[in-house]
Write an enzyme that holds these catalytic residues in place. Structure first.
Site, PDB file in Angstrom:
ATOM      1  N   ASP A 111      41.718  50.680  33.713  1.00 12.39           N
ATOM      2  CA  ASP A 111      41.868  50.971  32.277  1.00 12.39           C
ATOM      3  C   ASP A 111      42.928  52.039  31.978  1.00 12.39           C
ATOM      4  O   ASP A 111      43.177  52.359  30.819  1.00 12.39           O
ATOM      5  CB  ASP A 111      40.508  51.404  31.687  1.00 12.39           C
ATOM      6  CG  ASP A 111      39.885  52.590  32.431  1.00 12.39           C
ATOM      7  OD1 ASP A 111      40.624  53.379  33.051  1.00 12.39           O
ATOM      8  OD2 ASP A 111      38.641  52.721  32.388  1.00 12.39           O
ATOM      9  N   HIS A 126      42.194  49.412  43.048  1.00 14.23           N
ATOM     10  CA  HIS A 126      41.935  48.014  42.669  1.00 14.23           C
ATOM     11  C   HIS A 126      43.031  47.450  41.770  1.00 14.23           C
ATOM     12  O   HIS A 126      42.798  46.482  41.040  1.00 14.23           O
ATOM     13  CB  HIS A 126      40.556  47.889  41.995  1.00 14.23           C
ATOM     14  CG  HIS A 126      39.427  48.085  42.971  1.00 14.23           C
ATOM     15  ND1 HIS A 126      38.118  48.299  42.589  1.00 14.23           N
ATOM     16  CD2 HIS A 126      39.413  48.103  44.334  1.00 14.23           C
ATOM     17  CE1 HIS A 126      37.364  48.447  43.677  1.00 14.23           C
ATOM     18  NE2 HIS A 126      38.121  48.342  44.736  1.00 14.23           N
ATOM     19  N   CYS A 158      54.194  30.668  34.634  1.00 15.85           N
ATOM     20  CA  CYS A 158      55.514  31.181  35.002  1.00 15.85           C
ATOM     21  C   CYS A 158      56.622  30.388  34.307  1.00 15.85           C
ATOM     22  O   CYS A 158      56.579  29.154  34.255  1.00 15.85           O
ATOM     23  CB  CYS A 158      55.660  31.069  36.518  1.00 15.85           C
ATOM     24  SG  CYS A 158      57.245  31.602  37.146  1.00 15.85           S
ATOM     25  N   CYS A 161      58.625  28.431  37.442  1.00 14.08           N
ATOM     26  CA  CYS A 161      58.094  27.312  38.236  1.00 14.08           C
ATOM     27  C   CYS A 161      56.810  26.712  37.650  1.00 14.08           C
ATOM     28  O   CYS A 161      56.293  25.747  38.194  1.00 14.08           O
ATOM     29  CB  CYS A 161      57.846  27.770  39.673  1.00 14.08           C
ATOM     30  SG  CYS A 161      56.374  28.796  39.844  1.00 14.08           S
ATOM     31  N   SER A 197      30.324  55.567  39.926  1.00  9.14           N
ATOM     32  CA  SER A 197      30.463  54.362  40.763  1.00  9.14           C
ATOM     33  C   SER A 197      29.135  54.030  41.410  1.00  9.14           C
ATOM     34  O   SER A 197      28.443  54.920  41.911  1.00  9.14           O
ATOM     35  CB  SER A 197      31.516  54.579  41.850  1.00  9.14           C
ATOM     36  OG  SER A 197      31.569  53.428  42.677  1.00  9.14           O
ATOM     37  N   SER A 198      28.810  52.740  41.436  1.00 11.68           N
ATOM     38  CA  SER A 198      27.574  52.307  42.100  1.00 11.68           C
ATOM     39  C   SER A 198      27.768  52.248  43.616  1.00 11.68           C
ATOM     40  O   SER A 198      26.816  51.966  44.334  1.00 11.68           O
ATOM     41  CB  SER A 198      27.157  50.930  41.576  1.00 11.68           C
ATOM     42  OG  SER A 198      28.157  49.988  41.890  1.00 11.68           O
TER      43      SER A 198
HETATM   44  P1  CNA Z   1      29.773  49.781  38.608  1.00 15.24           P
HETATM   45  O1  CNA Z   1      29.307  49.009  39.779  1.00 15.24           O
HETATM   46  O2  CNA Z   1      29.689  49.124  37.270  1.00 15.24           O
HETATM   47  O3  CNA Z   1      28.952  51.154  38.590  1.00 15.24           O
HETATM   48  C1  CNA Z   1      29.066  52.063  37.547  1.00 15.24           C
HETATM   49  C2  CNA Z   1      27.973  53.111  37.731  1.00 15.24           C
HETATM   50  O4  CNA Z   1      28.174  54.156  36.771  1.00 15.24           O
HETATM   51  C3  CNA Z   1      26.558  52.582  37.523  1.00 15.24           C
HETATM   52  O5  CNA Z   1      25.713  53.046  38.555  1.00 15.24           O
HETATM   53  C4  CNA Z   1      26.144  53.172  36.166  1.00 15.24           C
HETATM   54  O6  CNA Z   1      24.754  53.351  36.056  1.00 15.24           O
HETATM   55  C5  CNA Z   1      26.911  54.479  36.167  1.00 15.24           C
HETATM   56  N1  CNA Z   1      27.211  55.004  34.827  1.00 15.24           N
HETATM   57  C6  CNA Z   1      27.677  54.317  33.762  1.00 15.24           C
HETATM   58  N2  CNA Z   1      27.913  55.137  32.718  1.00 15.24           N
HETATM   59  C7  CNA Z   1      27.554  56.386  33.123  1.00 15.24           C
HETATM   60  C8  CNA Z   1      27.556  57.658  32.491  1.00 15.24           C
HETATM   61  N3  CNA Z   1      27.989  57.817  31.233  1.00 15.24           N
HETATM   62  N4  CNA Z   1      27.114  58.736  33.186  1.00 15.24           N
HETATM   63  C9  CNA Z   1      26.671  58.609  34.470  1.00 15.24           C
HETATM   64  N5  CNA Z   1      26.663  57.417  35.123  1.00 15.24           N
HETATM   65  C10 CNA Z   1      27.105  56.310  34.470  1.00 15.24           C
HETATM   66  O7  CNA Z   1      31.295  50.243  38.794  1.00 15.24           O
HETATM   67  P2  CNA Z   1      32.118  50.546  40.106  1.00 15.24           P
HETATM   68  O8  CNA Z   1      33.356  51.189  39.644  1.00 15.24           O
HETATM   69  O9  CNA Z   1      31.300  51.190  41.146  1.00 15.24           O
HETATM   70  O10 CNA Z   1      32.448  49.067  40.619  1.00 15.24           O
HETATM   71  C11 CNA Z   1      33.664  48.762  41.040  1.00 15.24           C
HETATM   72  C12 CNA Z   1      34.398  47.758  40.097  1.00 15.24           C
HETATM   73  C13 CNA Z   1      34.103  47.875  38.632  1.00 15.24           C
HETATM   74  C14 CNA Z   1      35.863  48.103  40.175  1.00 15.24           C
HETATM   75  O11 CNA Z   1      36.515  47.092  40.859  1.00 15.24           O
HETATM   76  C15 CNA Z   1      36.391  48.184  38.745  1.00 15.24           C
HETATM   77  O12 CNA Z   1      37.650  47.563  38.618  1.00 15.24           O
HETATM   78  C16 CNA Z   1      35.389  47.465  37.933  1.00 15.24           C
HETATM   79  N6  CNA Z   1      35.375  47.798  36.487  1.00 15.24           N
HETATM   80  C17 CNA Z   1      36.302  48.624  35.928  1.00 15.24           C
HETATM   81  C18 CNA Z   1      36.230  48.934  34.574  1.00 15.24           C
HETATM   82  C19 CNA Z   1      37.269  49.854  33.997  1.00 15.24           C
HETATM   83  O13 CNA Z   1      38.426  49.800  34.385  1.00 15.24           O
HETATM   84  N7  CNA Z   1      36.857  50.743  33.093  1.00 15.24           N
HETATM   85  C20 CNA Z   1      35.231  48.381  33.769  1.00 15.24           C
HETATM   86  C21 CNA Z   1      34.297  47.508  34.371  1.00 15.24           C
HETATM   87  C22 CNA Z   1      34.381  47.227  35.734  1.00 15.24           C
END
Ligand code: CNA
Length: 254
Positions: A111, A126, A158, A161, A197-198
């Site tokens: 983003d 990513h 494209c 091509c 991040s999860s």
């Molecule tokens: P995920 O797996 O969606 O995990 C996000 C984590 O953050 C979860 O455990 C949520 O509970 C936690 N969370 C959400 N909001 C809050 C908050 N306000 N405070 C505290 N905790 C919070 O996302 P990951 O990034 O781990 O997964 C990787 C993927 C998601 C990547 O490849 C990204 O490209 C992809 N992604 C990106 C976006 C973006 O660019 N904003 C949006 C959606 C997905």
């Protein structure tokens, strides 16, 4: 609960003060307060009712079969991202960078909110939408051209091509970017933050385990400990990201 968070914020600010090399690994949770849904959080994209499995949006094999499924999502995602502003936490890490302690910001996000907040040392592991490529002949398309094409073609093709164009986002099944640099940074860090991040997606999820310094995880919601052993976490903050870093910020400046 409030006392617990204040104490963690104070300890976190002390660790920042004494650190010499800080690295952040950010995930989609970092941007939910900006209005961009994450994947696996309670309001995440993976929890929404969709006709097809949402994990397929970023699956490279499925993209080859059905690029329209990705583009239906991506067209809306790009539109929503263009108008959003960085969160407090994005600005917090951008201001930390000014202190010269930050080795780098490794983001799984696509983003560009770290850059919008003023961070310069951003490693988009990513990928991103800054560039797109033809999947057949490799012709590169810049951001504006690919966005314009997305408005007129359901699946952009494209001009040379006729191949399907794909943004430079890393899909499941593709290699991540800057892996060597990110591994080096994680190893050198004396303080590594994992924020929003999860930790479900490798190899990004393996990076915090490579850190030889302290590891602070700030995440409210489900998290996987398959790639980062719980014992490697020095501080685990199950709080809203912005609320926590606001407290840390006031501890740093008082
Ligand atoms: P995920 O797996 O969606 O995990 C996000 C984590 O953050 C979860 O455990 C949520 O509970 C936690 N969370 C959400 N909001 C809050 C908050 N306000 N405070 C505290 N905790 C919070 O996302 P990951 O990034 O781990 O997964 C990787 C993927 C998601 C990547 O490849 C990204 O490209 C992809 N992604 C990106 C976006 C973006 O660019 N904003 C949006 C959606 C997905």
């Amino acid at each position: 609960m409030k006392i617990d968070i204040s104490l963690k914020a104070k300890n976190c600010s002390d660790l920042i003060k004494s650190a010499k090399s800080i690295v952040l690994l950010s995930g989609a949770g970092m941007s939910t307060n900006a209005g961009i849904p994450d994947f696996r959080g309670p309001d995440g994209i993976y929890r929404k009712e969709m006709q097809t499995d949402p994990e397929l949006i970023f699956d490279i094999d499925y993209f080859r079969l059905n690029p329209l499924f990705f583009y239906n999502f991506h067209r809306e995602f790009v539109k929503s991202v263009e108008s959003v502003k960085p969160t407090f936490a994005h600005f917090f890490f951008a201001s930390l960078e000014e202190s010269d302690k930050v080795l780098g910001i490794i983001t799984q996000n696509i983003d560009a909110l770290h850059q919008k907040a003023g961070s310069n040392k951003v490693f988009e592991i990513h990928g991103s939408s800054w560039k797109s490529y033809c999947t057949i002949c490799g012709t590169e398309y810049d951001y504006t051209t690919s966005i314009d094409k997305m408005q007129t073609e359901k699946v952009p093709h494209c001009e040379k091509c006729g191949g399907v164009i794909k943004p430079d986002i890393v899909f499941f099944g593709e290699n991540v970017k800057y892996l060597y640099e990110c591994q080096q940074m994680a190893q050198k860090a004396d303080l590594m933050f994992v924020v929003g991040s999860s930790l479900a997606v490798t190899p990004a999820a393996l990076l915090p385990g490579m850190c030889r310094g302290k590891v602070i995880v700030v995440n409210k919601g489900e998290i996987s400990f398959s790639y980062l052993d719980k014992t490697r976490i020095d501080m685990y903050v199950e709080e809203d990201i912005d609320s926590f870093f606001m407290e840390v910020n006031s501890c740093l400046h008082n």
